[in-house]
Design a protein around this motif. Structure first.
Motif, PDB file in Angstrom:
ATOM      1  N   ASN A  70      49.135  39.216  36.345  1.00  0.00           N
ATOM      2  CA  ASN A  70      49.841  40.220  35.699  1.00  0.00           C
ATOM      3  C   ASN A  70      49.261  40.414  34.265  1.00  0.00           C
ATOM      4  N   TYR A  71      49.017  41.699  34.146  1.00  0.00           N
ATOM      5  CA  TYR A  71      48.610  42.029  32.727  1.00  0.00           C
ATOM      6  C   TYR A  71      49.487  42.505  31.635  1.00  0.00           C
ATOM      7  N   GLY A  72      49.884  42.148  30.748  1.00  0.00           N
ATOM      8  CA  GLY A  72      50.783  42.797  29.592  1.00  0.00           C
ATOM      9  C   GLY A  72      50.050  43.722  28.791  1.00  0.00           C
TER      10      GLY A  72
ATOM     11  N   HIS B  16      43.474  42.728  29.652  1.00  0.00           N
ATOM     12  CA  HIS B  16      42.279  43.199  30.086  1.00  0.00           C
ATOM     13  C   HIS B  16      41.231  42.194  30.478  1.00  0.00           C
ATOM     14  N   TYR B  17      40.039  42.519  31.148  1.00  0.00           N
ATOM     15  CA  TYR B  17      39.137  41.763  31.676  1.00  0.00           C
ATOM     16  C   TYR B  17      37.814  42.419  31.278  1.00  0.00           C
ATOM     17  N   GLU B  18      37.043  42.038  30.551  1.00  0.00           N
ATOM     18  CA  GLU B  18      35.965  42.610  30.265  1.00  0.00           C
ATOM     19  C   GLU B  18      34.758  42.773  31.225  1.00  0.00           C
ATOM     20  N   PRO B  19      33.666  43.576  31.177  1.00  0.00           N
ATOM     21  CA  PRO B  19      32.711  43.499  32.176  1.00  0.00           C
ATOM     22  C   PRO B  19      32.207  42.290  32.934  1.00  0.00           C
ATOM     23  N   HIS B  20      32.083  42.047  33.883  1.00  0.00           N
ATOM     24  CA  HIS B  20      31.899  40.975  34.664  1.00  0.00           C
ATOM     25  C   HIS B  20      31.501  40.952  36.074  1.00  0.00           C
ATOM     26  N   PHE B  21      30.699  40.112  36.601  1.00  0.00           N
ATOM     27  CA  PHE B  21      30.556  40.013  38.113  1.00  0.00           C
ATOM     28  C   PHE B  21      31.581  39.372  38.701  1.00  0.00           C
ATOM     29  N   ASP B  22      31.797  39.532  39.901  1.00  0.00           N
ATOM     30  CA  ASP B  22      32.784  38.638  40.728  1.00  0.00           C
ATOM     31  C   ASP B  22      32.162  37.455  41.579  1.00  0.00           C
ATOM     32  N   PHE B  23      30.538  37.964  41.624  1.00  0.00           N
ATOM     33  CA  PHE B  23      29.790  36.903  42.379  1.00  0.00           C
ATOM     34  C   PHE B  23      29.160  35.975  41.538  1.00  0.00           C
TER      35      PHE B  23
ATOM     36  N   ALA C 167      42.723  50.909  34.031  1.00  0.00           N
ATOM     37  CA  ALA C 167      41.749  51.332  35.073  1.00  0.00           C
ATOM     38  C   ALA C 167      40.594  50.206  35.314  1.00  0.00           C
ATOM     39  N   THR C 168      40.189  50.163  36.696  1.00  0.00           N
ATOM     40  CA  THR C 168      39.186  49.228  36.946  1.00  0.00           C
ATOM     41  C   THR C 168      37.970  50.226  36.838  1.00  0.00           C
ATOM     42  N   VAL C 169      36.770  49.877  36.075  1.00  0.00           N
ATOM     43  CA  VAL C 169      35.796  50.561  35.865  1.00  0.00           C
ATOM     44  C   VAL C 169      34.411  50.149  35.926  1.00  0.00           C
TER      45      VAL C 169
ATOM     46  N   ARG D  15      28.885  45.218  38.735  1.00  0.00           N
ATOM     47  CA  ARG D  15      29.591  44.880  37.360  1.00  0.00           C
ATOM     48  C   ARG D  15      30.728  45.871  37.079  1.00  0.00           C
ATOM     49  N   HIS D  16      31.672  45.130  36.663  1.00  0.00           N
ATOM     50  CA  HIS D  16      33.082  45.892  36.484  1.00  0.00           C
ATOM     51  C   HIS D  16      34.247  45.244  35.467  1.00  0.00           C
ATOM     52  N   ALA D  17      35.134  45.921  35.053  1.00  0.00           N
ATOM     53  CA  ALA D  17      36.029  45.558  34.122  1.00  0.00           C
ATOM     54  C   ALA D  17      37.384  46.254  34.525  1.00  0.00           C
ATOM     55  N   ALA D  18      38.585  45.231  33.864  1.00  0.00           N
ATOM     56  CA  ALA D  18      39.724  45.927  33.973  1.00  0.00           C
ATOM     57  C   ALA D  18      40.088  46.357  32.306  1.00  0.00           C
ATOM     58  N   CYS D  19      40.285  47.617  32.414  1.00  0.00           N
ATOM     59  CA  CYS D  19      40.798  48.283  31.201  1.00  0.00           C
ATOM     60  C   CYS D  19      41.941  47.736  30.598  1.00  0.00           C
TER      61      CYS D  19
ATOM     62  N   THR E  72      53.038  47.691  32.796  1.00  0.00           N
ATOM     63  CA  THR E  72      52.487  46.445  33.267  1.00  0.00           C
ATOM     64  C   THR E  72      51.663  46.786  34.337  1.00  0.00           C
ATOM     65  N   LYS E  73      50.459  46.009  34.446  1.00  0.00           N
ATOM     66  CA  LYS E  73      49.844  45.934  35.651  1.00  0.00           C
ATOM     67  C   LYS E  73      49.870  44.639  36.406  1.00  0.00           C
ATOM     68  N   TRP E  74      50.180  44.927  37.819  1.00  0.00           N
ATOM     69  CA  TRP E  74      50.012  43.636  38.712  1.00  0.00           C
ATOM     70  C   TRP E  74      49.002  44.176  39.760  1.00  0.00           C
TER      71      TRP E  74
ATOM     72  N   SER F 236      46.704  42.023  43.029  1.00  0.00           N
ATOM     73  CA  SER F 236      46.094  40.781  43.814  1.00  0.00           C
ATOM     74  C   SER F 236      45.150  41.021  44.251  1.00  0.00           C
ATOM     75  N   ASN F 237      44.324  39.950  44.093  1.00  0.00           N
ATOM     76  CA  ASN F 237      42.874  39.708  44.456  1.00  0.00           C
ATOM     77  C   ASN F 237      42.632  38.842  45.827  1.00  0.00           C
ATOM     78  N   LYS F 238      41.732  39.450  46.476  1.00  0.00           N
ATOM     79  CA  LYS F 238      41.267  38.445  47.709  1.00  0.00           C
ATOM     80  C   LYS F 238      39.864  38.515  47.680  1.00  0.00           C
ATOM     81  N   TRP F 239      39.237  37.401  47.258  1.00  0.00           N
ATOM     82  CA  TRP F 239      37.909  37.531  47.537  1.00  0.00           C
ATOM     83  C   TRP F 239      37.265  36.605  48.450  1.00  0.00           C
ATOM     84  N   ILE F 240      36.837  37.471  49.272  1.00  0.00           N
ATOM     85  CA  ILE F 240      36.035  37.068  50.428  1.00  0.00           C
ATOM     86  C   ILE F 240      34.766  36.462  50.387  1.00  0.00           C
TER      87      ILE F 240
HETATM   88  O1  LIG Z   1      42.247  44.116  37.320  1.00  0.00           O
HETATM   89  C1  LIG Z   1      41.397  44.696  37.599  1.00  0.00           C
HETATM   90  O2  LIG Z   1      41.297  46.202  37.648  1.00  0.00           O
HETATM   91  C2  LIG Z   1      40.143  44.133  37.932  1.00  0.00           C
HETATM   92  C3  LIG Z   1      40.439  42.690  38.038  1.00  0.00           C
HETATM   93  C4  LIG Z   1      39.143  42.169  38.069  1.00  0.00           C
HETATM   94  O3  LIG Z   1      37.981  42.508  37.862  1.00  0.00           O
HETATM   95  C5  LIG Z   1      38.988  40.591  38.475  1.00  0.00           C
HETATM   96  O4  LIG Z   1      40.118  39.906  38.582  1.00  0.00           O
HETATM   97  O5  LIG Z   1      38.150  39.974  38.875  1.00  0.00           O
END
Ligand SMILES: O=C(O)CCC(=O)C(=O)O
Ligand SMILES: [Fe+2]
Length: 512
Positions: free
Chosen positions: A397-399, A403-410, A443-445, A477-481, A487-489, A491-495
């Motif tokens: 949940n983002y208020g 945000h989440y600045e650019p990162h890799f998920d792996f 946005a997710t960019v 590489r991506h980010a949450a603006c 409000t932004k909700w 849910s993530n599933k990392w496989i």
């Molecule tokens: O919330 C988003 O748009 C991206 C979130 C994300 O990249 C993460 O949680 O790893």
């Protein structure tokens, strides 16, 4: 004693009258005090009544959030505290109010609200004047007074952020000239503004404003010292020449940012957040939309609407993959568990909070509710991947300003410890469900691809993080603006890799 002389007796009668006067004045003061308290109570009540009609919406914009936070910190300290302290029943009422105030924002929250607001101002290129007049990216919000702008600038000043101090103190000055009942002292604004302008390299301008301040407060010691100092500086070569000589109308107010914030990656990220097209999206004309069933019984009756956002690496949006009841249930299950999101420190291997990731998150297990299990099965059906080795569902949940600045998920090769304890290998793919629409921002960019995905309630983004040989796909590489309004909700599933040995290649025909 007294009655032995008439002269003293008369004095006593006068004293009696004075006491009556004193008492009467006391009653007047008390009545005024009570009236003020009543007015404050009325204010709070009408505000909360208005806000409670749409609580989600109300605090969902950065300016209202700032004002609300300010009300219970700065304003409270200034107006309410002293009024209550003067009461005879102080013990009772302050105990009850202190108890209630546990739920209300603190000074720490006020600083947080201001830093979010300033971050949004930078990322989304919002004009100070527009924000102050109640316009945040086109969404209407509350109007700020000169005093509000001043307090905002002062909080920026306390973090040595002279760039924003100048913007907001300037705005405070502008607002002040329009106010019939001035909400802040002009001399106070001048004090902060002149010094911040000096810090930003405008000595001549700082001197002019300091002289203006001295007209209002001739005994202002710091102003007197500053004036002498600025005058001396202006005699030196450095300041006598150059741009300052062109006149006082040029005001320099550079925003100093660290190297990373100046980098191509970061500026691209910010531009994408604003919705700009930063680069041509490769093979954009070949992107398709189609229905997907995978011949899976779960999907035959309700094929999934697939919208490709990028081909190589493959990024897609699956529309309408969760219904309202599922999303509401997931939010409700997560709410009591939400805690400030953490990140892996690759040096220490420990989890910690960081300003580059601001949100709250919680993990939900499949056994906690049938809906979680159902959602996992659906992800399995759509992606064709093994979900038993996936991480639990992460709800975030983002208020405002979250945000989440650019990162890799792996995990990169050097981050050997990242997912070791899970024993299921690296994060092969990311599934990200948007559980709200976001009014503005959020946005997710993907800065290396020029791809921007705007949240759509019920839709999910999906991409592979790893090539078939297990190497990371760096372009993911991506980010949450930052959330601008709303409000932004998600849910993530990392496989994960384990269990996919026979599943990938899957029915989605990816070639990488
Ligand atoms: O919330 C988003 O748009 C991206 C979130 C994300 O990249 C993460 O949680 O790893
Ligand atoms: Fe991510």
């Amino acid at each position: 004693e007294l009655f032995t002389s008439m002269a003293h007796l008369e004095k006593a009668l006068w004293a009696e009258k004075d006491i009556a006067d004193e008492l009467r004045q006391y009653v007047t003061r008390e009545e005024e005090r009570l009236q003020t308290i009543r007015r404050i109570a009325d204010d709070l009540e009408s505000h909360s009544q208005q806000a409670l009609k749409h609580p989600e919406n109300h605090l969902a914009n950065p300016v209202s959030a700032f004002l609300f936070t300010k009300r219970f910190t700065l304003d409270w300290e200034r107006e309410v505290d002293s009024l209550l302290k003067a009461s005879n029943n102080i013990q009772d009422i302050s105990e009850r109010i202190d108890y209630l105030k546990q739920a209300l924002p603190t000074f720490e929250d006020l600083n947080g609200a201001v830093s979010a607001l300033l971050r949004l101002q930078d990322t989304y290129h919002l004009e100070t004047g527009k924000m102050a007049s109640g316009d945040v990216g086109g969404v209407k919000t509350s109007i700020l007074t000169a005093s509000d702008c001043f307090e905002l600038g002062r909080i920026a000043y306390n973090t040595e952020d002279y760039y924003h101090t100048v913007l907001w103190m300037d705005e405070a000055m502008m607002k002040l000239t329009l106010e019939r009942n001035e909400t802040v002292d002009r001399s106070e604004i001048l004090d902060y503004l002149s010094f911040s302008l000096f810090k930003q390299g405008n000595v001549r301008h700082a001197l002019t404003l300091t002289e203006e301040l001295l007209l209002l407060a001739p005994e202002h010691t710091r102003a007197k010292n500053n004036k002498a100092y600025y005058e001396k500086l202006l005699l030196t070569d450095k300041y006598a020449e150059g741009r300052e000589d062109l006149g006082e109308t040029i005001v320099r107010n550079p925003r100093t940012v660290d190297e990373y914030r100046n980098s191509h990656e970061f500026t691209t990220y910010e531009a994408l957040c604003r919705g700009e097209d930063t680069q041509p999206v490769k093979d954009q004309h070949r992107l398709k939309c189609y229905y997907l069933t995978n011949n899976n019984p779960l999907l035959i009756l309700q094929p999934i609407k697939v919208e490709e956002a990028h081909l190589d690496p493959w990024i897609v949006l699956f529309h309408d993959v969760m219904n309202d009841i599922e999303m509401a249930t997931i939010k409700n299950l997560a709410t009591p568990k939400l805690g400030r999101a953490t990140v892996h420190n690759s040096m220490t291997g420990k989890l910690e909070t960081a300003t580059y990731r601001i949100s709250k998150s919680a993990w939900l297990k499949a056994i906690e509710h049938p809906i979680i299990a159902r959602v996992n099965n659906r992800i399995d059906a759509i992606t064709g991947l093994e979900l038993n080795t996936a991480e639990e569902l992460q709800v975030a949940n983002y208020g405002i300003g979250g945000h989440y600045e650019p990162h890799f998920d792996f995990a990169r090769k050097e981050e050997t410890n990242a997912f070791k304890s899970l024993g299921t290998g690296n994060r092969i793919a990311t599934w990200l469900t948007y559980m709200t629409d976001v009014e503005a921002g959020g946005a997710t960019v993907f800065p290396y691809l020029g791809v921007k995905l705007f949240p759509e309630k019920g839709a999910a983004a999906f991409w592979f993080n790893l090539y078939r040989n297990g190497d990371g796909i760096f372009n993911t590489r991506h980010a949450a603006c930052p959330v601008l309004v709303g409000t932004k909700w998600v849910s993530n599933k990392w496989i994960h890799e384990r269990g996919q040995e026979f599943r990938r290649p899957c029915s989605l025909q990816m070639d990488e």
